[in-house]
Design an enzyme around this catalytic site. Structure first.
Site, mmCIF file in Angstrom:
data_model
loop_
_atom_site.group_PDB
_atom_site.id
_atom_site.type_symbol
_atom_site.label_atom_id
_atom_site.label_comp_id
_atom_site.label_asym_id
_atom_site.label_seq_id
_atom_site.Cartn_x
_atom_site.Cartn_y
_atom_site.Cartn_z
ATOM 1 N N GLU A 29 0.860 -1.185 0.000
ATOM 2 C CA GLU A 29 0.000 0.000 0.000
ATOM 3 C C GLU A 29 0.894 1.233 0.000
ATOM 4 O O GLU A 29 1.579 1.498 0.987
ATOM 5 C CB GLU A 29 -0.907 -0.040 1.231
ATOM 6 C CG GLU A 29 -1.884 -1.204 1.170
ATOM 7 C CD GLU A 29 -2.205 -1.802 2.532
ATOM 8 O OE1 GLU A 29 -2.118 -1.095 3.546
ATOM 9 O OE2 GLU A 29 -2.541 -3.006 2.572
ATOM 10 N N GLU A 60 -4.131 -7.538 2.689
ATOM 11 C CA GLU A 60 -2.867 -8.225 2.966
ATOM 12 C C GLU A 60 -2.942 -9.704 2.639
ATOM 13 O O GLU A 60 -2.035 -10.272 2.041
ATOM 14 C CB GLU A 60 -2.453 -8.022 4.424
ATOM 15 C CG GLU A 60 -1.863 -6.641 4.712
ATOM 16 C CD GLU A 60 -2.890 -5.529 4.787
ATOM 17 O OE1 GLU A 60 -4.103 -5.830 4.767
ATOM 18 O OE2 GLU A 60 -2.505 -4.345 4.869
ATOM 19 N N PHE A 83 3.918 -1.855 8.371
ATOM 20 C CA PHE A 83 4.035 -2.409 9.719
ATOM 21 C C PHE A 83 3.840 -3.927 9.662
ATOM 22 O O PHE A 83 2.919 -4.417 9.007
ATOM 23 C CB PHE A 83 2.977 -1.810 10.645
ATOM 24 C CG PHE A 83 3.216 -0.364 10.971
ATOM 25 C CD1 PHE A 83 4.069 0.000 12.002
ATOM 26 C CD2 PHE A 83 2.621 0.637 10.227
ATOM 27 C CE1 PHE A 83 4.307 1.336 12.294
ATOM 28 C CE2 PHE A 83 2.848 1.977 10.519
ATOM 29 C CZ PHE A 83 3.696 2.324 11.559
ATOM 30 N N PHE A 86 0.497 -5.780 10.048
ATOM 31 C CA PHE A 86 -0.458 -5.985 8.958
ATOM 32 C C PHE A 86 -0.250 -7.326 8.265
ATOM 33 O O PHE A 86 -1.136 -7.819 7.569
ATOM 34 C CB PHE A 86 -0.373 -4.848 7.925
ATOM 35 C CG PHE A 86 -0.549 -3.461 8.500
ATOM 36 C CD1 PHE A 86 -1.217 -3.256 9.703
ATOM 37 C CD2 PHE A 86 -0.052 -2.350 7.842
ATOM 38 C CE1 PHE A 86 -1.374 -1.973 10.237
ATOM 39 C CE2 PHE A 86 -0.208 -1.066 8.357
ATOM 40 C CZ PHE A 86 -0.871 -0.874 9.564
ATOM 41 N N ILE A 87 0.928 -7.933 8.458
ATOM 42 C CA ILE A 87 1.186 -9.264 7.897
ATOM 43 C C ILE A 87 0.213 -10.281 8.472
ATOM 44 O O ILE A 87 -0.162 -11.240 7.826
ATOM 45 C CB ILE A 87 2.635 -9.728 8.225
ATOM 46 C CG1 ILE A 87 3.659 -8.891 7.460
ATOM 47 C CG2 ILE A 87 2.829 -11.199 7.930
ATOM 48 C CD1 ILE A 87 5.100 -9.313 7.693
ATOM 49 N N HIS A 129 0.399 -1.193 15.813
ATOM 50 C CA HIS A 129 1.489 -0.667 14.985
ATOM 51 C C HIS A 129 2.838 -0.811 15.691
ATOM 52 O O HIS A 129 3.686 0.072 15.598
ATOM 53 C CB HIS A 129 1.258 0.809 14.638
ATOM 54 C CG HIS A 129 0.059 1.061 13.768
ATOM 55 N ND1 HIS A 129 -1.215 1.086 14.256
ATOM 56 C CD2 HIS A 129 -0.057 1.292 12.441
ATOM 57 C CE1 HIS A 129 -2.073 1.330 13.264
ATOM 58 N NE2 HIS A 129 -1.389 1.457 12.143
HETATM 59 C C1 LIG Z 1 -4.752 -4.236 7.671
HETATM 60 C C2 LIG Z 1 -4.202 -2.854 7.520
HETATM 61 N N1 LIG Z 1 -3.426 -2.543 6.470
HETATM 62 C C3 LIG Z 1 -2.927 -1.302 6.328
HETATM 63 C C4 LIG Z 1 -3.198 -0.325 7.236
HETATM 64 C C5 LIG Z 1 -2.580 1.073 7.076
HETATM 65 N N2 LIG Z 1 -3.630 2.063 6.835
HETATM 66 C C6 LIG Z 1 -4.127 2.826 7.823
HETATM 67 S S1 LIG Z 1 -5.351 3.809 7.332
HETATM 68 C C7 LIG Z 1 -5.224 3.278 5.748
HETATM 69 C C8 LIG Z 1 -6.124 3.809 4.690
HETATM 70 C C9 LIG Z 1 -7.548 3.582 5.037
HETATM 71 O O1 LIG Z 1 -8.380 4.110 4.072
HETATM 72 P P1 LIG Z 1 -9.940 4.043 4.243
HETATM 73 O O2 LIG Z 1 -10.344 2.700 4.759
HETATM 74 O O3 LIG Z 1 -10.560 4.479 2.976
HETATM 75 O O4 LIG Z 1 -10.272 5.075 5.403
HETATM 76 P P2 LIG Z 1 -9.964 6.643 5.446
HETATM 77 O O5 LIG Z 1 -8.588 6.797 5.984
HETATM 78 O O6 LIG Z 1 -10.130 7.182 4.078
HETATM 79 O O7 LIG Z 1 -10.971 7.166 6.400
HETATM 80 C C10 LIG Z 1 -4.214 2.322 5.637
HETATM 81 C C11 LIG Z 1 -3.817 1.663 4.391
HETATM 82 C C12 LIG Z 1 -3.987 -0.683 8.332
HETATM 83 N N3 LIG Z 1 -4.280 0.195 9.293
HETATM 84 N N4 LIG Z 1 -4.488 -1.938 8.452
#
Ligand SMILES: Cc1ncc(C[n+]2csc(CCOP(=O)(O)OP(=O)(O)O)c2C)c(N)n1
Lengths: 325, 328
Positions: A29, A60, A83, A86-87, A129
């Site tokens: 990502e 993931e 992080f 997330f794995i 995290h």
């Molecule tokens: C399983 C997982 N993978 C990656 C992340 C890292 N991460 C945190 S917020 C985010 C984006 C989330 O986007 P969205 O669900 O559209 O919510 P928004 O931030 O737009 O409110 C990511 C990739 C995470 N928290 N959890």
């Protein structure tokens, strides 16, 4: 040698490997155009484009499975998780599939896949995290686990990971990402299963992992003023684990302390301790000691966070206790 | 008629109060982040207030809400006080999670806030689980998941919706489609730009609403919640909205992923501004009613901030507690 940060050094290994091997591709990502959440792929998208620097949705399990299939069919995926926590969404894929393919295929398949991500407590990142989980991965047959503690090893271990035909976890402690240090120019590889004696000494051996290597070196320096001579060993990989270097050190010092930020039960310290007891019992002048982070999810508040991670004071106390035995 | 007007007044007042409280707290937290008072990451909900307010207006303390990394708004709309929220982000003992959680781990189960989350996805599955409990216990409550467009590409979305559908679970799935996941446009993560019509794949209703129109959100959510309580099963709502602050405090407001113009256009559609004109045209409240409410909220939040900043740190001796159930 050139002075570089940990992240820059690892990126150099990736850059060189991607130039040399067109089958390498990175998924994650933000790994594409954004250059990685922690700048792990900065500049590479411009050079190699979206097929080799692949931005993924937040799935993931999906991209671990996809990369497993890719690794079985002639390419070399690097999965960039930001992080390590997330794995965990892809554990079923990893443990039932990725780790077992070579064995199940009776050695006819290779599994050249690198899984990288941040580990470690700090920054009030709280419990989703900050996980490390490397003892879990080291427990599973088929995986390699690299834990660099400095920029030079980050480059060297990552370069080795990128040539490994086994799946490799490359785990980067968040507190070390901006650490600077001398990094060999050009090709530099650190073989897996070769511990580094980062400080020589005669009174006791400290085996330290990732960020704890730095605490151990500082404590060793502090205590040298009191006439205490500590040997500090950084295993650098925990699967494989170089027990010979540790045993050799214990033969000299007779005392062993293992310091690790991750949980004590069933951890790397337990493994090292059992091994030394089995193969070096007669060399020991004192019971082996372990110093670990508390066995608890990571709290957010700095007041609580500090309380669950071994610090230098705790390490110095442990060393004094070990020497008094 | 009389009571209808009374109800409408109460509803408008609650919605406006909730949205304005969320906005005020978030802007306060953004300043606190700059000042170094917040220790970890801080994802604010500015621009999306109508979704949390519009949905939570129809929920009681017995309904279970499962939230995301962007969960301050859900927590406040569900009834967490500004002081308990701010103190949590300040890492204090009086915080809603007693300093253990911070922004992404806000828990107030006593009022049905079952957690914000640092992991994208699980809230969808857990809301199905709350629906399962409600069905088994026959208690008429509902499980609600809020999640971003980013979660739509996660396996949890497919599995959670399917599970809730096949068991007719009283659950509500609210996708806050703000067009970006971190800085990745939804169009890069999905070939299908729509979320709500996917409900059809699972045999459940899917509704698209203007997520900046609090009354539209409220109407869609209250219908879905009534349906769930009556045994009609789950609904997927897609609320089209936008965050007008960065993904997380400290990151860029715009960048390669979106333009100043786009942000400005969405600021024109500010949910609070829009609702304010609606209230005035409906004459449920006057300009001076609203001004008074706003200034009351501002002082409440100021006081909450001061109280949070003066609150004690958690006792480090308690750091390892609660990993397991303690004997009462
Ligand atoms: C399983 C997982 N993978 C990656 C992340 C890292 N991460 C945190 S917020 C985010 C984006 C989330 O986007 P969205 O669900 O559209 O919510 P928004 O931030 O737009 O409110 C990511 C990739 C995470 N928290 N959890």
């Amino acid at each position: 040698m050139t002075e570089k940060t940990f992240t820059e050094a690892a990126r150099e290994a990736l850059t060189d490997a991607m130039d040399a091997d067109p089958t390498i591709f990175v998924v994650g990502e933000g790994a594409g155009e954004r250059g990685g959440n922690f700048e792990t792929t900065l500049g590479l998208y411009e050079k190699h484009g979206p097929v080799r620097l692949c931005d993924t949705p937040i799935c993931e399990r999906g991209f671990i499975g996809m990369c497993t299939g890719a690794a079985m069919t002639g390419t070399r995926p690097v999965v960039d998780f930001m992080f390590t926590d997330f794995i965990l969404d892809g554990l079923g894929e990893l443990i039932n599939q990725t780790s077992k393919m070579q064995y199940m295929s009776n050695g006819r398949l290779k599994m050249p896949m690198v899984l990288r991500g941040c580990i470690g407590i700090g920054h009030s990142a709280a419990t989703h995290h900050s996980g490390s989980y490397y003892p879990l991965f080291a427990h599973i047959p088929g995986f390699r686990v690299a834990l660099p503690s400095n920029p030079a090893d980050a480059k060297g271990l990552f370069a080795t990971a990128l040539q490994s035909d086994d799946p490799v976890f490359f785990m980067e402690h968040r507190q070390l990402l901006s650490l600077k240090g001398p990094v060999p120019d050009g090709e530099h590889r650190v073989p897996f299963g070769q511990a580094a004696v980062v400080r020589e000494g005669t009174d006791a051996t400290i085996v330290a992992l990732t960020v704890m290597v730095h605490h151990a070196l500082q404590v060793a320096e502090e205590l040298s003023g009191e006439g205490v001579s500590l040997e500090v060993i950084d295993p650098r990989t925990v699967a494989p684990l170089d027990m010979e270097t540790i045993l050799e050190s214990v033969r000299k010092t007779g005392r062993l302390l293992i310091v690790d930020e991750t949980f004590m039960p069933c951890g790397i310290g337990a493994e090292i301790s059992a091994h030394v007891t089995e193969h070096g019992f007669d060399e020991l002048d004192a019971p082996i000691m372990r110093l670990n982070g508390a066995h608890v999810p990571t709290p957010y508040s700095p007041a609580l966070e500090q309380a669950i991670v071994p610090d230098r004071a705790a390490l110095a106390r442990a060393v004094r206790g070990l020497l008094a035995e | 008629m009389q009571s209808d007007a009374g109800e409408r007044f109460e509803l408008h007042r609650w919605l406006y109060r909730t949205m304005f409280t969320i906005r005020t707290v978030e802007e306060r937290l953004a300043r606190s982040f700059m000042a170094g008072l917040i220790h970890g990451a801080c994802h604010t909900y500015v621009g999306e207030e109508a979704v949390a307010a519009g949905v939570c207006a129809s929920l009681s303390e017995d309904d279970a809400v499962f939230s995301t990394h962007r969960g301050h708004g859900h927590a406040l709309a569900k009834g967490v006080s500004p002081v308990a929220l701010i103190a949590e982000l300040y890492g204090r003992e009086t915080g809603v999670s007693h300093g253990r959680g911070g922004s992404m781990h806000l828990f107030a189960p006593e009022i049905g806030l079952m957690g914000t989350s640092g992991i994208v996805g699980p809230c969808i599955l857990q809301a199905a689980g709350a629906g399962y409990s409600a069905k088994l216990l026959g208690n008429g409550s509902v499980g609600v998941a809020f999640f971003g467009d980013g979660a739509v590409g996660n396996g949890a979305f497919h599995e959670g919706l399917n599970l809730a559908a096949i068991y007719d679970l009283p659950a509500l799935f609210v996708c806050e489609n703000n067009l970006y996941a971190t800085e990745v446009p939804f169009s890069h993560a999905s070939r299908n730009p729509e979320v709500a019509p996917r409900a059809e794949n699972y045999g459940i209703p899917g509704v698209t609403v203007d997520g900046n129109d609090v009354l539209a959100v409220h109407e869609a959510a209250s219908r879905a919640i009534r349906r769930a309580r009556d045994g009609g099963g789950p609904t997927l709502i897609e609320a089209r909205t936008y965050r007008t602050r960065p993904h997380a405090e400290g990151m860029g407001l715009t960048g390669v992923y979106r333009t100043e113009e786009e942000v400005a256009a969405w600021r024109e559609k500010d949910p609070i501004k829009m609702f304010r004109s609606r209230i005035l045209s409906d004459e449920t409240m006057t300009e001076s009613d609203l001004d008074r409410m706003e200034s009351d909220i501002k002082s409440e939040v100021d006081e909450a901030e001061q109280e949070a900043a003066a609150a004690p740190w958690p006792d480090r001796g308690t750091a390892a507690r609660h990993a397991y159930r303690e004997a009462p």
